[in-house]
Design a protein around this motif. Structure first.
Motif, PDB file in Angstrom:
ATOM      1  N   THR A  71       0.822  -1.208   0.000  1.00  0.00           N
ATOM      2  CA  THR A  71       0.000   0.000   0.000  1.00  0.00           C
ATOM      3  C   THR A  71       0.857   1.259   0.000  1.00  0.00           C
ATOM      4  O   THR A  71       0.552   2.240  -0.686  1.00  0.00           O
ATOM      5  CB  THR A  71      -0.933   0.000   1.225  1.00  0.00           C
ATOM      6  OG1 THR A  71      -1.800  -1.132   1.153  1.00  0.00           O
ATOM      7  CG2 THR A  71      -1.773   1.254   1.277  1.00  0.00           C
TER       8      THR A  71
ATOM      9  N   CYS B 243      -4.630   3.164  -6.300  1.00  0.00           N
ATOM     10  CA  CYS B 243      -5.849   2.388  -6.072  1.00  0.00           C
ATOM     11  C   CYS B 243      -5.916   1.952  -4.606  1.00  0.00           C
ATOM     12  O   CYS B 243      -4.898   1.867  -3.923  1.00  0.00           O
ATOM     13  CB  CYS B 243      -5.900   1.165  -6.983  1.00  0.00           C
ATOM     14  SG  CYS B 243      -6.166   1.564  -8.726  1.00  0.00           S
ATOM     15  N   THR B 244      -7.127   1.672  -4.142  1.00  0.00           N
ATOM     16  CA  THR B 244      -7.337   1.140  -2.800  1.00  0.00           C
ATOM     17  C   THR B 244      -7.713  -0.330  -2.922  1.00  0.00           C
ATOM     18  O   THR B 244      -8.609  -0.681  -3.685  1.00  0.00           O
ATOM     19  CB  THR B 244      -8.466   1.900  -2.076  1.00  0.00           C
ATOM     20  OG1 THR B 244      -8.091   3.273  -1.949  1.00  0.00           O
ATOM     21  CG2 THR B 244      -8.723   1.315  -0.704  1.00  0.00           C
TER      22      THR B 244
ATOM     23  N   ARG C  26      -8.612  -3.680  -0.457  1.00  0.00           N
ATOM     24  CA  ARG C  26      -8.835  -4.229   0.880  1.00  0.00           C
ATOM     25  C   ARG C  26      -9.306  -5.664   0.765  1.00  0.00           C
ATOM     26  O   ARG C  26     -10.084  -5.991  -0.130  1.00  0.00           O
ATOM     27  CB  ARG C  26      -9.869  -3.403   1.660  1.00  0.00           C
ATOM     28  CG  ARG C  26      -9.435  -1.964   1.928  1.00  0.00           C
ATOM     29  CD  ARG C  26     -10.326  -1.300   2.962  1.00  0.00           C
ATOM     30  NE  ARG C  26      -9.964   0.107   3.148  1.00  0.00           N
ATOM     31  CZ  ARG C  26     -10.600   1.124   2.586  1.00  0.00           C
ATOM     32  NH1 ARG C  26     -11.655   0.890   1.807  1.00  0.00           N
ATOM     33  NH2 ARG C  26     -10.219   2.362   2.805  1.00  0.00           N
TER      34      ARG C  26
ATOM     35  N   ARG D   6      -6.847   5.410  -8.964  1.00  0.00           N
ATOM     36  CA  ARG D   6      -7.705   5.742  -7.810  1.00  0.00           C
ATOM     37  C   ARG D   6      -9.011   4.949  -7.782  1.00  0.00           C
ATOM     38  O   ARG D   6     -10.015   5.418  -7.218  1.00  0.00           O
ATOM     39  CB  ARG D   6      -7.980   7.247  -7.744  1.00  0.00           C
ATOM     40  CG  ARG D   6      -6.728   8.075  -7.522  1.00  0.00           C
ATOM     41  CD  ARG D   6      -7.051   9.511  -7.141  1.00  0.00           C
ATOM     42  NE  ARG D   6      -7.705  10.223  -8.215  1.00  0.00           N
ATOM     43  CZ  ARG D   6      -7.051  10.795  -9.231  1.00  0.00           C
ATOM     44  NH1 ARG D   6      -5.735  10.708  -9.300  1.00  0.00           N
ATOM     45  NH2 ARG D   6      -7.710  11.452 -10.159  1.00  0.00           N
TER      46      ARG D   6
ATOM     47  N   CYS E  65     -11.257   2.038  -6.216  1.00  0.00           N
ATOM     48  CA  CYS E  65     -11.336   1.408  -4.897  1.00  0.00           C
ATOM     49  C   CYS E  65     -11.918   0.003  -5.038  1.00  0.00           C
ATOM     50  O   CYS E  65     -13.038  -0.160  -5.525  1.00  0.00           O
ATOM     51  CB  CYS E  65     -12.204   2.244  -3.963  1.00  0.00           C
ATOM     52  SG  CYS E  65     -12.420   1.517  -2.324  1.00  0.00           S
TER      53      CYS E  65
ATOM     54  N   ASP F  94     -12.853  -2.627  -2.552  1.00  0.00           N
ATOM     55  CA  ASP F  94     -13.022  -2.785  -1.111  1.00  0.00           C
ATOM     56  C   ASP F  94     -13.959  -3.966  -0.833  1.00  0.00           C
ATOM     57  O   ASP F  94     -15.161  -3.881  -1.072  1.00  0.00           O
ATOM     58  CB  ASP F  94     -13.598  -1.496  -0.523  1.00  0.00           C
ATOM     59  CG  ASP F  94     -13.752  -1.550   0.988  1.00  0.00           C
ATOM     60  OD1 ASP F  94     -13.280  -2.528   1.597  1.00  0.00           O
ATOM     61  OD2 ASP F  94     -14.342  -0.614   1.558  1.00  0.00           O
TER      62      ASP F  94
ATOM     63  N   ILE G 140     -15.725   3.205  -7.392  1.00  0.00           N
ATOM     64  CA  ILE G 140     -15.701   2.494  -6.114  1.00  0.00           C
ATOM     65  C   ILE G 140     -16.462   1.187  -6.254  1.00  0.00           C
ATOM     66  O   ILE G 140     -17.643   1.191  -6.609  1.00  0.00           O
ATOM     67  CB  ILE G 140     -16.326   3.344  -4.999  1.00  0.00           C
ATOM     68  CG1 ILE G 140     -15.517   4.621  -4.788  1.00  0.00           C
ATOM     69  CG2 ILE G 140     -16.417   2.542  -3.691  1.00  0.00           C
ATOM     70  CD1 ILE G 140     -16.161   5.601  -3.818  1.00  0.00           C
TER      71      ILE G 140
ATOM     72  N   ASN H 114     -17.687  -1.411  -3.810  1.00  0.00           N
ATOM     73  CA  ASN H 114     -17.889  -1.607  -2.378  1.00  0.00           C
ATOM     74  C   ASN H 114     -18.606  -2.936  -2.169  1.00  0.00           C
ATOM     75  O   ASN H 114     -19.832  -3.006  -2.168  1.00  0.00           O
ATOM     76  CB  ASN H 114     -18.705  -0.446  -1.804  1.00  0.00           C
ATOM     77  CG  ASN H 114     -18.964  -0.609  -0.320  1.00  0.00           C
ATOM     78  OD1 ASN H 114     -18.190  -1.243   0.390  1.00  0.00           O
ATOM     79  ND2 ASN H 114     -20.067  -0.052   0.147  1.00  0.00           N
TER      80      ASN H 114
END
Length: 249
Positions: free
Chosen positions: A48, A84-85, A87, A103, A105, A107, A128, A130
């Motif tokens: 990260t 980028c995110t 998780r 960028r 995400c 998640d 995103i 999610n």
């Protein structure tokens, strides 16, 4: 009387157990999943901090090399942009020839199943994903434009070769609003069921599809529309709320 469906009520035992965990254990669960280890969290933090922000070709090469070490399943010729995110990486699968712009995400919440991104998929800048529950799946050949929001509480499936415009939203859940004395954001999360989008569906810019909606194949949702109920295949939908304006044979 609590009208929230049983599957939408908080799991009190799990919440209480989580509150007893240390701050490090809670963070590890969010970052690398419930089965993650401290060593895995350390590797995740290195990726990260040092790999995800890298620009240019070096960054793309490093992400394709190091993200699988953290558990992400990555196919051939995948392009992952910077910043980028990611998780719960072990719950993420990315198919061949897919492009994920800067960028984005990805998640996957600890209680969700997995995020599946098919082959030859495009995810635009700032989108995103999610994955809050069940499976969030994007079919082969689909194109998701910039700044979209894709949510899944009880599941979201986007079919093959779909086109979703900028700032569109597939809402995975909502909040109850029965008790007016409590802020909506603090009330229980509700979800009417999985959202299913068939193959070859076009969803225009800034359109919203609510949770539990099923959209048939070859349907066109006009820009700025709000889809609150099921739509049969081969339909054209416009308006707020969205209404069927035509059917193709």
């Amino acid at each position: 009387m609590n009208k929230t469906p049983p599957h939408n009520r908080p799991n009190l035992e799990r919440l209480q157990a989580s509150n007893r965990d240390s701050a490090l254990a809670r963070y590890r669960t969010i970052a690398v999943g419930r089965k993650g280890t401290t060593a895995g969290l350390f590797l995740f933090e290195l990726i990260t901090t040092c790999v995800l922000p890298l620009p240019g070709g070096l960054g793309r090469w490093a992400r394709n090399l190091f993200l699988p070490l953290a558990g992400v399943s990555i196919g051939n010729k995948v392009h992952i942009g910077r910043d980028c995110t990611v998780r719960n990486p072990a719950a993420i699968k990315i198919g061949d020839d897919t492009v994920i712009e800067d960028r984005v995400c990805l998640d996957v919440k600890p209680d969700a199943e997995r995020l599946i991104i098919g082959s030859n998929v495009f995810l635009g800048r700032g989108t995103i994903c999610n994955c809050a529950g069940a499976i969030l799946e994007i079919g082969d050949g689909s194109r998701i434009a910039a700044s979209c929001r894709l949510g899944s509480k009880l599941g979201l499936r986007i079919g093959r070769n779909c086109r979703i415009g900028i700032e569109a939203c597939c809402s995975g859940a909502a909040h109850a609003y029965d008790d007016r004395s409590i802020p909506v954001a603090l009330q229980p999360v509700t979800c009417k069921g999985p959202t299913i989008i068939g193959d070859n569906v076009v969803i225009g810019d800034r359109a919203t599809v609510l949770d539990g909606v099923k959209i048939g194949a070859n349907t066109h949702i006009a820009a700025d529309s709000l889809v609150i109920s099921d739509i049969p295949e081969n339909s054209t939908v416009t308006g707020v709320p969205g209404r069927i304006r035509g059917r193709a044979e």
